[in-house]
Design an enzyme around this catalytic site. Structure first.
Site, PDB file in Angstrom:
ATOM      1  N   SER A 136       0.862  -1.043  -0.085  1.00  0.00           N
ATOM      2  CA  SER A 136       0.080   0.142  -0.135  1.00  0.00           C
ATOM      3  C   SER A 136       1.009   1.245   0.165  1.00  0.00           C
ATOM      4  CB  SER A 136      -1.055   0.028   0.954  1.00  0.00           C
ATOM      5  OG  SER A 136      -1.916   0.785   0.979  1.00  0.00           O
ATOM      6  N   GLU A 137       0.803   1.942  -1.119  1.00  0.00           N
ATOM      7  CA  GLU A 137       1.895   3.098  -1.275  1.00  0.00           C
ATOM      8  C   GLU A 137       1.809   4.245   0.014  1.00  0.00           C
ATOM      9  OE1 GLU A 137      -0.434   2.761  -3.475  1.00  0.00           O
ATOM     10  OE2 GLU A 137      -1.155   4.376  -4.388  1.00  0.00           O
TER      11      GLU A 137
END
Lengths: 218, 233, 218, 233
Positions: A45-46
């Site tokens: 998840s960035e």
């Protein structure tokens, strides 16, 4: 023809054991549900997490634990948390093996447009430009045509570009295609019940059809 | 160790002037400095340039400062989910500069680390590249991007000690560490303020050297933007 | 004339409450011993520590805890540990308030040479170039003259440069001086028993002497 | 999680070829990958380019690889304390490239983070600047420096889990995190290998994504270069 779940399922077949994967918002998020349990993969998840787990049950929602779509999530055992700079260092440095995202248009050169529609409210590109500029392997999940029937697989993108020559594979409601640099969209598989002719008609960009095109198998 | 404790949010933001450039930590509504945003609202400081990945929602986070017309410019990567924002943008009351999220994170990091410019591939070939220097390295095209620094950075941590060492929790870390280092004056609000020596030196996320003021916030709402649950246990 | 301890003691007077300080190897390391206990300061070790404490007692030596001179150390309460990239980010970003280091030569423009003597084995610059290029305030601890009597406070450095126009203050065995950009070495204090004339003779670069020059007080 | 465990140092380094470019973590003798250095010695691989802040001492660390003439080139910031090193350098057997320590750290960080070049003030006006592009930002001069990447990075951590998440201890962290990210293949040796889930996700120093191989080392000497003690308690 595939529905959203069908597209997600077909993309899940591309996932290989040992991959680190970034999933975009929308259909790409659904892919997580169809990755075979036998494969060990890690979802990034960035906003700063490796090891996204399932959505939490009602009693276990944690406001300090969200994904890039701002949804509440959980962590898998062995997760790691880090800053946005580290996260995009990971992405920019080519450490993420596979990026799956949505698109409004893809060109036969592999250009992608997915962040802005002129005249509509501009919400911003978020991490999309970083992802497409750096990913080793990009699969796009999209509808083959717009609601009014216009092809979204084009010679050239008409919408503002997110990144150039980056898309490697496309899974639409009608077909699975590779982007072959300098050549065009190479048709690999047909959606159930869809003919090669229908795909030809729905594809504005150059379509390569070689030999018998099999139907997608699940 | 050096004591950086101030009494509260009002004290921490009291000298932030009109037209200041602020960085505010957080991603969505996660890890945002709720207490300081409320203190800025109360103080009524105007003409702010806010560097923040998002712009909050209509009635929470930076959205509150937008509603009260205290923000002149937003520098962000994603600013949806905010009707008042859209109105001000379309009417020309609000300036917006959109930056790819990784570039934004790295520009903040560069600001804190004394690196005035660097090259990134993000945005090459797009309108983000307009007016920017393009250079090729190993056959790939990159844009030159510059550091971002702020007059005041405002960050939110889980725990902090009186000398400013910070520990974040979960994905509430996000932009906070880079912004903490990129402010001329950095204010940290924490859920729990602990004495010096209470945090493990090996697990500090932001060393106290970057922090000039710290206080324990109160009444954290920690609002959730997209509550998403699964049914099975 | 000051001995090494005298130089360290005089530099310690420059330290102010609330400072983050990087101390170089040699005399600068000694400065730590003379900082008044009433001041709250934090010592940075560029290999990744804020909060250097005293040397450990015999039973408490830890191979995982060393300073930039590779000496075993301890940590003060409230310390933090980090990587070399973070450490030099701190230095480069101007977060360290005071840097104290040794020098072989300083020029009247504030240039410093302290890393290489041509013809001798080159050991490397370590962190010196980063420190002098970025420090907000640099104090140099050095001998005023070499063993054969040649001045080390010069019009121009003769040895390879470590950094340009960076030194702000110098404490030698003979004097305390400010480097005034575009002007020269401004004499501030004399070492006990040293005359202004002796300092003049020992200084090749331009020396500014204004009014009565007091003796260093401890 | 993905299992990255290999049996031992010999297995971890077995495919490192002659003339490989290696990064080796550590500052002085602190935080160096002792087991892998010994395995490289045993394997006898030659013509290595070693990127490491220091070059060990005569009979420990990278000094061992120098003595056995396995190193063609050292890229370091400080290489004193090593008589054999000096002999090889003066005789022309060994190439050395000296880089300011902060620039070395940042070039490794850039390599891992996909930033091909950046600007730093370190070395401007010195012989380090020779042949480098100089640029002024806000009235100050900077050099353009390029990323460093390695065929193999070899790092040492305190604890690691089977998926490659690492935790360092004390100042043994130093160059290890940046080098871990800058290797095409990164090998981690750890003092203690723990199961996935045993490390706190909030306190991971190197996320496992950067690590391709991990093993628990043995017989750590952890030699001290300058034992310095104080008499009083």
């Amino acid at each position: 023809m595939l529905d959203k779940i069908g597209i997600a399922k077909r993309i899940a077949q591309e996932v290989q054991d040992g991959m680190y994967i970034n999933l975009g918002i929308g259909i790409p998020t659904l892919v997580a549900n169809y990755i075979p349990k036998s494969l060990n993969v890690v979802l990034q998840s960035e906003n700063g997490l490796l090891g996204i787990g399932p959505f939490p049950t009602e009693g276990h929602v944690d406001p300090d634990l969200i994904n890039a779509g701002k949804q509440t999530i959980t962590m898998m055992p062995g997760s790691s948390l880090f800053s946005s700079a580290e996260s995009f260092g990971m992405i920019r440095g080519g450490h993420v093996d596979l990026t799956i995202l949505g698109a409004m248009e893809v060109s036969e050169a592999g250009d992608i447009a997915n962040w802005k529609v002129p005249g509509k409210m501009v919400k911003g590109m978020g991490g999309a430009m970083d992802l497409v500029a750096s990913a080793k392997h990009i699969i796009v999940a999209m509808q083959h045509c717009s609601k009014d029937g216009a092809s979204k697989l084009l010679k050239k993108c008409t919408l503002p570009i997110t990144g150039l020559k980056c898309v490697k594979k496309i899974v639409t409601d009608l077909a699975v295609l590779d982007v072959v640099p300098g050549v065009g969209f190479k048709l690999l598989e047909r959606a159930p019940g869809i003919s090669v002719d229908e795909i030809k008609k729905a594809t504005e960009g150059k379509l390569i059809v070689e030999g018998e095109i099999p139907e997608i198998k699940f | 160790m050096i004591n950086k404790v101030v009494a509260n949010a009002e004290g921490a933001v009291k000298d932030i002037p009109d037209n200041a450039v602020l960085m505010l930590g957080g991603f969505g509504l996660c890890g945002i400095p709720e207490n300081c945003i409320n203190a800025l609202l109360k103080k009524g400081v105007k003409g702010l340039t806010c560097i923040s990945n998002n712009a909050g929602v209509d009635d929470f986070g930076i959205g509150l400062l937008l509603k009260s017309r205290q923000v002149k410019k937003m520098i962000s990567s994603y600013v949806g989910e905010n009707a008042e924002f859209e109105r001000q943008l379309l009417s020309g009351e609000l300036e917006v500069e959109l930056i790819p999220q990784g570039t934004l994170a790295e520009r903040c990091r560069a600001g804190g680390a004394g690196i005035p410019a660097f090259f990134t591939p993000a945005g090459y070939g797009t309108e983000v590249a307009e007016g920017k220097e393009v250079r090729e390295f190993d056959g790939k095209k990159y844009l030159m991007e510059h550091w971002l620094r702020a007059d005041f950075s405002i960050v939110k941590a889980w725990k902090g000690d009186t000398s400013g060492n910070l520990v974040y929790r979960g994905t509430a870390r996000n932009f906070n560490p880079m912004m903490a280092a990129a402010g001329k004056i950095t204010i940290a609000e924490v859920e729990e303020l602990v004495p010096v020596g209470a945090l493990d030196p090996n697990n500090i996320h932001t060393p106290g050297i970057y922090i000039q003021r710290i206080f324990q916030g109160k009444n954290y709402e920690k609002r959730i933007e997209q509550k998403t649950v699964s049914k099975s246990a």
